[in-house]
Design an enzyme around this catalytic site. Structure first.
Site, PDB file in Angstrom:
ATOM      1  CE  LYS A  72      -4.462  -1.580   1.469  1.00  0.00           C
ATOM      2  NZ  LYS A  72      -5.657  -1.380   2.254  1.00  0.00           N
ATOM      3  CE  LYS A  79      -6.431  -7.949  -0.948  1.00  0.00           C
ATOM      4  NZ  LYS A  79      -7.391  -7.640   0.061  1.00  0.00           N
ATOM      5  CE  LYS A 125     -13.391  -3.068   0.923  1.00  0.00           C
ATOM      6  NZ  LYS A 125     -12.364  -2.416   1.720  1.00  0.00           N
TER       7      LYS A 125
HETATM    8  N1  AQP Z   1      -9.995 -11.024  -2.563  1.00  0.00           N
HETATM    9  C1  AQP Z   1     -10.407 -11.396  -1.378  1.00  0.00           C
HETATM   10  N2  AQP Z   1     -10.749 -12.698  -1.145  1.00  0.00           N
HETATM   11  C2  AQP Z   1     -11.205 -13.091   0.079  1.00  0.00           C
HETATM   12  N3  AQP Z   1     -11.351 -12.239   1.127  1.00  0.00           N
HETATM   13  C3  AQP Z   1     -11.039 -10.946   0.940  1.00  0.00           C
HETATM   14  N4  AQP Z   1     -11.076  -9.866   1.748  1.00  0.00           N
HETATM   15  C4  AQP Z   1     -10.656  -8.773   1.068  1.00  0.00           C
HETATM   16  N5  AQP Z   1     -10.327  -9.103  -0.189  1.00  0.00           N
HETATM   17  C5  AQP Z   1     -10.552 -10.447  -0.311  1.00  0.00           C
HETATM   18  C6  AQP Z   1     -11.536  -9.904   3.141  1.00  0.00           C
HETATM   19  O1  AQP Z   1     -12.573  -8.950   3.278  1.00  0.00           O
HETATM   20  C7  AQP Z   1     -12.526  -8.406   4.594  1.00  0.00           C
HETATM   21  C8  AQP Z   1     -12.597  -6.926   4.530  1.00  0.00           C
HETATM   22  O2  AQP Z   1     -11.506  -6.406   3.821  1.00  0.00           O
HETATM   23  P1  AQP Z   1     -11.020  -4.929   4.140  1.00  0.00           P
HETATM   24  O3  AQP Z   1     -11.899  -3.955   3.544  1.00  0.00           O
HETATM   25  O4  AQP Z   1     -10.886  -4.756   5.573  1.00  0.00           O
HETATM   26  O5  AQP Z   1      -9.590  -4.858   3.681  1.00  0.00           O
HETATM   27  P2  AQP Z   1      -8.827  -5.313   2.463  1.00  0.00           P
HETATM   28  O6  AQP Z   1      -8.339  -6.687   2.709  1.00  0.00           O
HETATM   29  O7  AQP Z   1      -7.790  -4.304   2.339  1.00  0.00           O
HETATM   30  O8  AQP Z   1      -9.872  -5.299   1.268  1.00  0.00           O
HETATM   31  P3  AQP Z   1      -9.630  -4.863  -0.158  1.00  0.00           P
HETATM   32  O9  AQP Z   1     -10.807  -5.321  -0.916  1.00  0.00           O
HETATM   33  O10 AQP Z   1      -8.313  -5.282  -0.677  1.00  0.00           O
HETATM   34  O11 AQP Z   1      -9.704  -3.306  -0.030  1.00  0.00           O
HETATM   35  P4  AQP Z   1      -8.628  -2.211  -0.343  1.00  0.00           P
HETATM   36  O12 AQP Z   1      -8.373  -2.372  -1.788  1.00  0.00           O
HETATM   37  O13 AQP Z   1      -9.347  -0.944   0.007  1.00  0.00           O
HETATM   38  O14 AQP Z   1      -7.427  -2.472   0.489  1.00  0.00           O
HETATM   39  C9  AQP Z   1     -11.261  -8.938   5.247  1.00  0.00           C
HETATM   40  O15 AQP Z   1     -11.610 -10.014   6.112  1.00  0.00           O
HETATM   41  C10 AQP Z   1     -10.450  -9.457   4.097  1.00  0.00           C
HETATM   42  O16 AQP Z   1      -9.629 -10.540   4.473  1.00  0.00           O
END
Ligand code: AQP
Length: 329
Positions: free
Chosen positions: A112, A193, A196
Site C-alpha cells: 500500500k 487478489k 476494492k
Molecule cells: N480477494 C479477497 N478474497 C477473500 N477475502 C477478501 N477480503 C478482502 N479481499 C478479499 C476480506 O474482506 C474483509 C474486509 O476487507 P477490508 O476492507 O478490511 O480490507 P482489504 O483486505 O484491504 O480489502 P480490499 O478489498 O483489498 O480493499 P482495499 O483495496 O481498500 O485495500 C477482510 O476479512 C479481508 O480478508
C-alpha cells in the site's frame, strides 16, 4: 457464555465478492454460535486520504450491506469504529509495546505504501489499530480472508508481548479462514487478489453490480490457452472462476469435476455469472429496503455502539491499570 467474534471491513471502494466470500458470508453463518461484533473500520480507511463526504456515505452503505448480507442486529453488534473511542485509546497503548521491526515486515504496508505519494504514519500503524480492535473485545475468533492472516499473526504477537510484560490481560485470538473463498483473485489478473482499490473495470464483481454488469465482467475474465476446463492443467484464471462458483454454490469437489470437465470457457463464465447473480439479487433487494429507511440504519449503529462501549471501556481501564497509567477508579 459464548466466545466472542470480531471482524471488520474498511469503508473504502465497493464491497466485492471477495469481501463477501472471504468475510461477510462467513460472519452470517457463524454469528449465532458466538457473541458477534462486526465493525466498519473507518479509522483504518483514513490511513489513506478519503474525501469526507464520500467516506461518510460509504460507512452507511457498508452498514446496510452487512444487514443485507444477513447480519442480525438483534444478536450481533454492528458498529462504526470511530464511534467507540476506546479503539484509538487502546491502539496507542499497544503502539508502545510493538517493536517497529514487526510492522516493517507487514507485506500489506509495503504494497500500500508503494502506491502512495506521501505515506502517512497511520498506514504504518494500521496493524496495531487492527490489533486494538480485536483485543479490545477479548475476541477469541477473527473470521477474515487469507490476506489478513499476517495481521492476525501480529495481533497474536502483540497480545502475547503485552501479557508477558504486564501480566495476563488479553485473549490471544484465533484466525478463522473460510473453507472456500479465502482468497478470491482479480478477474482481470488472477495472480492478484480481488481488491476494492483496484479500479480496472474488469477486476471485481461489486455486491451492488447489476446482472448485466456481472455478466459482462465475467465474460471478459482472464482464462488460459486451453479451449475448455481441464482440472489437471488449468491456469489460475479458470481455477478462480471455478472457486467462485464452488464458494457460492457449496458444490462438492467431485460434483464440480463432473459438471465442469470439458466445459468450454464461454459456458463456464455464463454458469459462474448466473450463480453469482442468483445469490446477489436477494441481497440487493434487501439493501434497497434497508436504505429506504435511513433512520433504521442509524438506530442499528447507535444500538451497536451502546452495546459494546462498556466492554471496550472496561478493557481500556484494565490495560491502564496493568500499565500503571492513572485511573480514577
Ligand atoms: N480477494 C479477497 N478474497 C477473500 N477475502 C477478501 N477480503 C478482502 N479481499 C478479499 C476480506 O474482506 C474483509 C474486509 O476487507 P477490508 O476492507 O478490511 O480490507 P482489504 O483486505 O484491504 O480489502 P480490499 O478489498 O483489498 O480493499 P482495499 O483495496 O481498500 O485495500 C477482510 O476479512 C479481508 O480478508
Amino acid at each position: 457464555m459464548k466466545a466472542r467474534v470480531f471482524s471488520g471491513v474498511q469503508p473504502t471502494g465497493n464491497l466485492h465478492i471477495g469481501n463477501y466470500l472471504g468475510a461477510l458470508s462467513n460472519w452470517v453463518k457463524i454469528q449465532h454460535s458466538y457473541e458477534s461484533i462486526f465493525c466498519i473500520v473507518d479509522l483504518h480507511a483514513v490511513t489513506v486520504y478519503q474525501k469526507p463526504e464520500e467516506l461518510r456515505a460509504k460507512i452507511l452503505e457498508i452498514a446496510a450491506l452487512f444487514l443485507a448480507a444477513g447480519i442480525d442486529p438483534k444478536h450481533s453488534s454492528i458498529i462504526v469504529q470511530s464511534s467507540v473511542p476506546a479503539h484509538s485509546e487502546l491502539a496507542w497503548m499497544l503502539t508502545c509495546v510493538t517493536p517497529m521491526g514487526w510492522l516493517q515486515r507487514m507485506t500489506q504496508f509495503k504494497a500500500k505504501s508503494a502506491a502512495q505519494e506521501t505515506v502517512g504514519d497511520g498506514l504504518f500503524q494500521y496493524p496495531v489499530l487492527m490489533a486494538a480492535d480485536i483485543l479490545l473485545y477479548h475476541a477469541a475468533i477473527v473470521p477474515v480472508g487469507d490476506d489478513q492472516s499476517q495481521h492476525l499473526e501480529l495481533t497474536r504477537d502483540i497480545a502475547q508481548r503485552f501479557n508477558s510484560l504486564y501480566g495476563e490481560t488479553f485473549v490471544v485470538p484465533e484466525t478463522k479462514l473460510p473453507g472456500f473463498g479465502a482468497r478470491v483473485m482479480g478477474l482481470d489478473d488472477p495472480t492478484a487478489k480481488m481488491s476494492k482499490s483496484s479500479a480496472g473495470a474488469g477486476h471485481a464483481i461489486a455486491l451492488l453490480d447489476t446482472p448485466e454488469k456481472i455478466r459482462k465482467t465475467f465474460n471478459r475474465a482472464t482464462t488460459d490457452s486451453n479451449p475448455a476446463v481441464d482440472f489437471a492443467t488449468m491456469g489460475p484464471g479458470v481455477e478462480n472462476l471455478l472457486g467462485i462458483y464452488q464458494a457460492f454454490s457449496g458444490t462438492a469437489d467431485a460434483a464440480m469435476r463432473e459438471k465442469f470437465t470439458g466445459m468450454r470457457y464461454g459456458d463456464l463464465k455464463k454458469q459462474v455469472a448466473e450463480m453469482v447473480i442468483m445469490h446477489l439479487e436477494p441481497l440487493q433487494q434487501r439493501y434497497r429496503e434497508i436504505t429506504a429507511d435511513p433512520g433504521y440504519l442509524e438506530g442499528v449503529l447507535r444500538e451497536g455502539a451502546a452495546r459494546v462501549t462498556p466492554i471496550a471501556n472496561d478493557t481500556v481501564e484494565l490495560v491502564k491499570r496493568r500499565m500503571g497509567l492513572y485511573t480514577a477508579r
